[in-house]
Design an enzyme around this catalytic site. Structure first.
Site, PDB file in Angstrom:
ATOM      1  N   ASP A  38      51.391 -31.208 -64.189  1.00  0.00           N
ATOM      2  CA  ASP A  38      52.345 -30.362 -64.908  1.00  0.00           C
ATOM      3  C   ASP A  38      53.432 -29.958 -63.921  1.00  0.00           C
ATOM      4  OD1 ASP A  38      51.885 -28.580 -67.755  1.00  0.00           O
ATOM      5  OD2 ASP A  38      53.438 -27.839 -66.401  1.00  0.00           O
ATOM      6  N   ASP A  59      56.865 -33.613 -62.253  1.00  0.00           N
ATOM      7  CA  ASP A  59      57.955 -33.561 -63.231  1.00  0.00           C
ATOM      8  C   ASP A  59      58.017 -34.956 -63.845  1.00  0.00           C
ATOM      9  OD1 ASP A  59      60.256 -33.633 -64.696  1.00  0.00           O
ATOM     10  OD2 ASP A  59      61.560 -32.856 -63.116  1.00  0.00           O
ATOM     11  N   SER A 138      55.302 -35.915 -82.773  1.00  0.00           N
ATOM     12  CA  SER A 138      55.433 -34.728 -83.628  1.00  0.00           C
ATOM     13  C   SER A 138      55.693 -35.209 -85.050  1.00  0.00           C
ATOM     14  CB  SER A 138      56.608 -33.866 -83.149  1.00  0.00           C
ATOM     15  OG  SER A 138      56.773 -32.748 -83.987  1.00  0.00           O
ATOM     16  N   TYR A 152      65.480 -32.968 -80.166  1.00  0.00           N
ATOM     17  CA  TYR A 152      64.008 -33.041 -80.202  1.00  0.00           C
ATOM     18  C   TYR A 152      63.544 -34.089 -81.223  1.00  0.00           C
ATOM     19  CZ  TYR A 152      59.150 -31.466 -80.639  1.00  0.00           C
ATOM     20  OH  TYR A 152      57.778 -31.411 -80.665  1.00  0.00           O
TER      21      TYR A 152
HETATM   22  N1  LIG Z   1      53.238 -26.532 -80.645  1.00  0.00           N
HETATM   23  C1  LIG Z   1      53.617 -27.257 -81.683  1.00  0.00           C
HETATM   24  O1  LIG Z   1      53.663 -26.769 -82.821  1.00  0.00           O
HETATM   25  C2  LIG Z   1      53.969 -28.707 -81.499  1.00  0.00           C
HETATM   26  C3  LIG Z   1      54.186 -29.487 -82.646  1.00  0.00           C
HETATM   27  C4  LIG Z   1      54.482 -30.836 -82.509  1.00  0.00           C
HETATM   28  C5  LIG Z   1      54.547 -31.397 -81.243  1.00  0.00           C
HETATM   29  N2  LIG Z   1      54.353 -30.608 -80.145  1.00  0.00           N
HETATM   30  C6  LIG Z   1      54.408 -31.270 -78.843  1.00  0.00           C
HETATM   31  O2  LIG Z   1      53.231 -30.985 -78.143  1.00  0.00           O
HETATM   32  C7  LIG Z   1      53.482 -30.987 -76.740  1.00  0.00           C
HETATM   33  C8  LIG Z   1      52.966 -29.684 -76.142  1.00  0.00           C
HETATM   34  O3  LIG Z   1      53.573 -28.607 -76.813  1.00  0.00           O
HETATM   35  P1  LIG Z   1      53.094 -27.096 -76.628  1.00  0.00           P
HETATM   36  O4  LIG Z   1      53.451 -26.395 -77.888  1.00  0.00           O
HETATM   37  O5  LIG Z   1      51.704 -27.060 -76.134  1.00  0.00           O
HETATM   38  O6  LIG Z   1      54.143 -26.636 -75.522  1.00  0.00           O
HETATM   39  P2  LIG Z   1      53.977 -25.881 -74.129  1.00  0.00           P
HETATM   40  O7  LIG Z   1      55.351 -25.549 -73.683  1.00  0.00           O
HETATM   41  O8  LIG Z   1      52.972 -24.769 -74.257  1.00  0.00           O
HETATM   42  O9  LIG Z   1      53.325 -27.000 -73.209  1.00  0.00           O
HETATM   43  C9  LIG Z   1      54.071 -28.028 -72.658  1.00  0.00           C
HETATM   44  C10 LIG Z   1      53.547 -28.288 -71.255  1.00  0.00           C
HETATM   45  O10 LIG Z   1      54.348 -29.325 -70.687  1.00  0.00           O
HETATM   46  C11 LIG Z   1      54.770 -28.894 -69.400  1.00  0.00           C
HETATM   47  N3  LIG Z   1      56.032 -29.545 -69.064  1.00  0.00           N
HETATM   48  C12 LIG Z   1      57.268 -29.285 -69.547  1.00  0.00           C
HETATM   49  N4  LIG Z   1      58.171 -30.068 -68.959  1.00  0.00           N
HETATM   50  C13 LIG Z   1      57.498 -30.855 -68.076  1.00  0.00           C
HETATM   51  C14 LIG Z   1      57.890 -31.870 -67.173  1.00  0.00           C
HETATM   52  N5  LIG Z   1      59.173 -32.218 -67.003  1.00  0.00           N
HETATM   53  N6  LIG Z   1      56.934 -32.493 -66.443  1.00  0.00           N
HETATM   54  C15 LIG Z   1      55.631 -32.126 -66.571  1.00  0.00           C
HETATM   55  N7  LIG Z   1      55.212 -31.147 -67.396  1.00  0.00           N
HETATM   56  C16 LIG Z   1      56.136 -30.517 -68.138  1.00  0.00           C
HETATM   57  C17 LIG Z   1      54.895 -27.378 -69.500  1.00  0.00           C
HETATM   58  O11 LIG Z   1      54.864 -26.755 -68.239  1.00  0.00           O
HETATM   59  C18 LIG Z   1      53.680 -27.050 -70.363  1.00  0.00           C
HETATM   60  O12 LIG Z   1      52.506 -26.883 -69.603  1.00  0.00           O
HETATM   61  C19 LIG Z   1      54.980 -31.192 -76.594  1.00  0.00           C
HETATM   62  O13 LIG Z   1      55.231 -32.570 -76.363  1.00  0.00           O
HETATM   63  C20 LIG Z   1      55.531 -30.781 -77.939  1.00  0.00           C
HETATM   64  O14 LIG Z   1      56.745 -31.396 -78.232  1.00  0.00           O
HETATM   65  C21 LIG Z   1      54.059 -29.287 -80.237  1.00  0.00           C
END
Ligand SMILES: NC(=O)c1ccc[n+]([C@@H]2O[C@H](COP(=O)([O-])OP(=O)(O)OC[C@H]3O[C@@H](n4cnc5c(N)ncnc54)[C@H](O)[C@@H]3O)[C@@H](O)[C@H]2O)c1
Length: 256
Positions: A38, A59, A138, A152
């Protein structure tokens, strides 16, 4: 616990919190040997300590970081069976207010990060003639959208296209490539950035009557990572509580 991933080595990118942490917890329950990656060091390390597994600051928008994360998994465990690229960002921004730099920053993590993860994991997976590549897409983009999700939506629809192309190209290498399309999942980030009114509105629009949990999404990843999914490649599983089903807002109205 049924040991469905017993001794499988899994690298989970974007696993400090939210859905990624849910995947890490679920995979650990099923016996996987994990490496967490992460770009948020403090939260990532805290999750890794909780699970007693290695963490590498990554990253995923940078190819050198993706390669270093794969190398870390190989250093610790000697192979890489599963990669989950879950890192994603979802700034809320109208298209008319989006600059080229805003656009590029979303694509860099969500879409280039997907390519970087696959490209880096391909090397050991091809050599060992086995691999499961898994990506968090998503429902937003591939199926639905809402104002403020232009970049997005494009990035997530792009992930689905990449999943199909990679699945085809890697099919001769013993590697399957699949994804999960979450609906609205209740994570810390959603609570922080969207708030109670958004969450209530979403609950009303989901036939199963609640937002999903990280564990709901993790269960779909678990299936795709397991031997049960060995004949599945190039596809995605929707995990949305039925949110895509209604034709309109009045879906709770039944005929007399
Ligand atoms: N929460 C939702 O409702 C939802 C719905 C559909 C899709 N998603 C997808 O699920 C995934 C996780 O979402 P979430 O809601 O848990 O979000 P979140 O922000 O809680 O988690 C995302 C994680 O990715 C890490 N991250 C961000 N940029 C990064 C990078 N450049 N390199 C490495 N790590 C990085 C963040 O530090 C975090 O730990 C995402 O891809 C998001 O688009 C989420």
């Amino acid at each position: 616990m049924t040991n469905r991933l017993k001794d499988k080595v899994a690298l989970i990118v974007g696993s400090a919190r939210g859905i990624g942490k849910g995947i890490a917890l679920r995979f650990a329950e099923e016996g996987a040997k994990l490496v967490l990656a992460d770009n948020e060091v403090e939260a990532g390390q805290a999750t890794a300590v909780e699970l007693g597994v290695p963490f590498i600051r990554t990253d995923i928008s940078r190819m050198s970081d993706a390669e270093a994360a794969v190398t870390t998994a190989l250093k610790h465990h000697g192979r890489l069976d599963i990669i989950v690229q879950n890192a994603g960002i979802y700034p809320w921004q109208l298209i008319e207010n989006t600059t080229s730099d805003d656009w590029d920053s979303v694509m860099a993590v969500n879409l280039r990060g997907t390519f970087n993860a696959a490209r880096a994991a391909l090397v050991p997976m091809k050599a060992q003639h086995f691999g499961r590549m898994l990506f968090t897409s998503s429902i937003t983009g591939p199926h639905v959208t809402s104002p403020g999700h232009g970049h997005y939506s494009a990035s997530k629809a792009g992930i689905n296209g990449f999943i199909r192309a990679a699945a085809l190209e890697f099919s001769g290498y013993g590697i399957t490539v699949n994804g999960v399309e979450p609906g609205n999942i209740l994570t810390e980030a959603i609570e922080l950035h969207r708030g109670a009114a958004y969450i209530k509105n979403m609950e009303d629009s989901i036939p199963l009557g609640r937002l999903g949990s990280p564990r709901d999404v993790a269960n779909a990843f678990l299936f795709l990572a397991s031997d049960d999914a060995s004949y599945i490649t190039g596809t995605t599983i929707v995990v949305d509580g039925g949110q895509l089903l209604p034709e309109g807002n009045d879906f709770r109205l039944l005929p007399p």
